[in-house]
Structures are given as structure tokens and as C-alpha cells.
Design a protein around this motif. Structure first.
Motif, mmCIF file in Angstrom:
data_model
loop_
_atom_site.group_PDB
_atom_site.id
_atom_site.type_symbol
_atom_site.label_atom_id
_atom_site.label_comp_id
_atom_site.label_asym_id
_atom_site.label_seq_id
_atom_site.Cartn_x
_atom_site.Cartn_y
_atom_site.Cartn_z
ATOM 1 N N HIS A 26 82.882 -36.953 3.239
ATOM 2 C CA HIS A 26 82.111 -36.614 2.463
ATOM 3 C C HIS A 26 80.373 -36.740 2.917
ATOM 4 O O HIS A 26 79.709 -35.873 3.067
ATOM 5 C CB HIS A 26 82.177 -37.117 1.220
ATOM 6 C CG HIS A 26 81.425 -36.479 -0.034
ATOM 7 N ND1 HIS A 26 81.623 -36.687 -1.348
ATOM 8 C CD2 HIS A 26 80.598 -35.409 -0.291
ATOM 9 C CE1 HIS A 26 80.941 -35.984 -2.203
ATOM 10 N NE2 HIS A 26 80.136 -35.221 -1.458
ATOM 11 N N HIS A 78 72.741 -34.755 -2.613
ATOM 12 C CA HIS A 78 73.707 -35.711 -1.940
ATOM 13 C C HIS A 78 72.777 -36.701 -1.928
ATOM 14 O O HIS A 78 73.171 -37.850 -2.104
ATOM 15 C CB HIS A 78 74.429 -35.292 -0.732
ATOM 16 C CG HIS A 78 75.594 -34.533 -0.905
ATOM 17 N ND1 HIS A 78 75.454 -32.966 -0.928
ATOM 18 C CD2 HIS A 78 76.794 -34.811 -1.118
ATOM 19 C CE1 HIS A 78 76.845 -32.464 -1.049
ATOM 20 N NE2 HIS A 78 77.599 -33.421 -1.241
ATOM 21 N N TRP A 128 77.956 -29.408 -9.884
ATOM 22 C CA TRP A 128 77.455 -31.009 -10.122
ATOM 23 C C TRP A 128 77.470 -31.295 -11.609
ATOM 24 O O TRP A 128 76.964 -30.550 -12.065
ATOM 25 C CB TRP A 128 76.196 -31.118 -9.484
ATOM 26 C CG TRP A 128 76.062 -30.849 -8.075
ATOM 27 C CD1 TRP A 128 76.171 -29.638 -7.407
ATOM 28 C CD2 TRP A 128 76.081 -31.970 -7.128
ATOM 29 N NE1 TRP A 128 76.246 -29.836 -5.768
ATOM 30 C CE2 TRP A 128 76.238 -31.328 -5.908
ATOM 31 C CE3 TRP A 128 76.126 -33.261 -7.222
ATOM 32 C CZ2 TRP A 128 76.000 -31.976 -4.412
ATOM 33 C CZ3 TRP A 128 75.995 -34.028 -5.965
ATOM 34 C CH2 TRP A 128 76.165 -33.408 -4.701
ATOM 35 N N ASP A 161 78.876 -35.411 -8.070
ATOM 36 C CA ASP A 161 79.477 -34.280 -7.170
ATOM 37 C C ASP A 161 80.756 -33.898 -7.595
ATOM 38 O O ASP A 161 81.738 -34.866 -7.498
ATOM 39 C CB ASP A 161 79.532 -34.735 -5.627
ATOM 40 C CG ASP A 161 79.769 -33.763 -4.763
ATOM 41 O OD1 ASP A 161 80.232 -32.628 -5.123
ATOM 42 O OD2 ASP A 161 79.033 -33.903 -3.431
ATOM 43 N N HIS A 165 85.730 -31.661 -2.276
ATOM 44 C CA HIS A 165 85.619 -32.658 -1.054
ATOM 45 C C HIS A 165 85.191 -34.112 -1.698
ATOM 46 O O HIS A 165 85.353 -34.939 -0.929
ATOM 47 C CB HIS A 165 84.591 -32.196 -0.145
ATOM 48 C CG HIS A 165 83.206 -31.905 -0.537
ATOM 49 N ND1 HIS A 165 82.574 -30.950 0.010
ATOM 50 C CD2 HIS A 165 82.321 -32.880 -1.054
ATOM 51 C CE1 HIS A 165 81.226 -31.089 -0.521
ATOM 52 N NE2 HIS A 165 81.133 -32.466 -1.260
HETATM 53 FE FE FE Z 1 79.541 -33.316 -1.889
#
Ligand code: FE
Length: 198
Positions: A26, A78, A128, A161, A165
Motif C-alpha cells: 500500500h 495517503h 475514502w 482508505d 488495496h
Molecule cells: Fe490507498
């Protein structure tokens, strides 16, 4: 030129709620790729000298700048997300200042989790889930794909998140279990309290 930010903990620190393998991919692959793609896309353009926030604002909803927006916003999201997590062995209560606001705006921490979980689960596909502050009031929101809360005039407090993934290696399709595990064990409430005080 943007560089991948460092993580505030080591790759194993979030286990068992988020595995080192998940974090390795990630952070090391996905987040790194957003940074690399963004650098390639803005190289030699006026955006090469701009802040991440300005790039996001200028490229938002511009059909010809979609790739720039997606990568820049993913870098931004992120960057915040890693600070929203704390090592699994760190005991942490929700600071009183933040708890007061949560109880005022959601009745209880438990209710806030339910709303947060609903946002995470109803985000169809990638995106998100956010706890934000808007006009002094806390609220939950969700954004799709790379879209980011700060474009909506709110202050991000916590973000999760919910792209596959983020959880697939550890939770497969159980996004709800992932949300509860992070909420109850990994959220960095001190970081959230600082943001809520802004
Ligand atoms: Fe991500």
C-alpha cells in the motif's frame, strides 16, 4: 518534484489489524506509484513548482487534467491517512476535547463509528471515508476514487482508505470488519484531536 513521505511507524507496527505485507504494497507500491506518476505528469509544466494543494485545486474537474488530479489527490489523501493510524500496541483514549465534540455531534463514539462504517460501506467501489469539521461541527463524509475532502471546504480530521488495496490481503471482501478493526485499534485519536482544534 514530490517525494514519498516517511511512515511514522515501521511496517509491522499495525499488525494484526493491518499486515506488514499490506503496508508494504500500500505504502511502498501504491503510494509510491502516485508520487512517481504525478512527478512524470507535471515535469516541465507550470505545476512542477506548485504545492500539492494548488495542483489539486487547479486540476479538479478538468477533463484534460484528470490524471494529474487523480495522482495528486491520492498523494494528498495517503499523506494524511498514514498519520491517522497508530502502532497497534499504543494504548490511546479519545482525548476529552475531541470526545466532547463527538458526543455533541453524534451522541456517542459508538454512533460515530456506525455512521463512519455506513459511509465506508456505501462507498461503491473505491474511495475514502472521512471524519471532518464543517463550520465548527463534526460530520462524516465519503469521497469516490481520488476525490478529497478538502475541496469541499471542510477540515479533514480522520480518513480511512477504503480502496480494496487497503484491506483485501487481510480482510478479503469484509470491508466492514476492516473499518471496525481500524476504528477500534489503530486510529490515532491524538492526531484527530489536533485537527479538530484547528
Ligand atoms: Fe490507498
Amino acid at each position: 518534484m514530490f517525494i514519498l513521505r516517511t511512515l511514522p511507524y515501521d511496517l509491522k507496527a499495525l499488525e494484526p489489524y493491518m499486515s506488514a505485507q499490506t503496508l508494504e504494497f500500500h505504502y511502498g507500491k501504491h503510494h509510491q506509484a502516485y508520487v512517481d506518476n504525478l512527478n512524470k505528469l507535471i515535469k516541465g509544466t507550470e505545476m512542477a513548482e506548485m504545492s500539492l494543494e494548488d495542483i489539486i485545486k487547479l486540476s479538479a474537474k478538468q477533463e484534460d487534467k484528470k490524471a494529474i488530479f487523480n495522482n495528486a489527490a491520492q498523494v494528498y489523501n495517503h499523506n494524511i491517512f498514514w498519520d491517522c493510524l497508530r502502532p497497534a500496541d499504543t494504548k490511546m483514549e479519545v482525548p476529552a476535547t475531541l470526545l466532547t465534540l463527538i458526543e455533541r455531534d453524534f451522541s456517542s463514539l459508538e454512533n460515530m463509528l456506525s455512521e463512519f462504517k455506513r459511509a465506508a460501506l456505501t462507498q461503491f467501489g473505491s474511495g475514502w471515508a472521512w471524519l471532518v469539521k464543517e463550520g465548527g461541527k463534526l460530520k462524516i463524509m465519503k469521497t469516490a476514487n481520488a476525490d478529497t475532502a478538502f475541496l469541499y471546504g471542510v477540515t479533514p480530521i480522520l480518513v480511512l482508505d477504503v480502496w480494496e488495496h487497503s484491506y483485501y490481503l487481510d480482510y478479503q471482501n469484509r470491508r466492514g470488519d476492516f473499518v471496525s478493526a481500524i476504528f477500534n485499534n489503530l486510529f490515532n485519536w491524538d492526531f484527530a484531536a489536533k485537527n479538530a482544534a484547528l
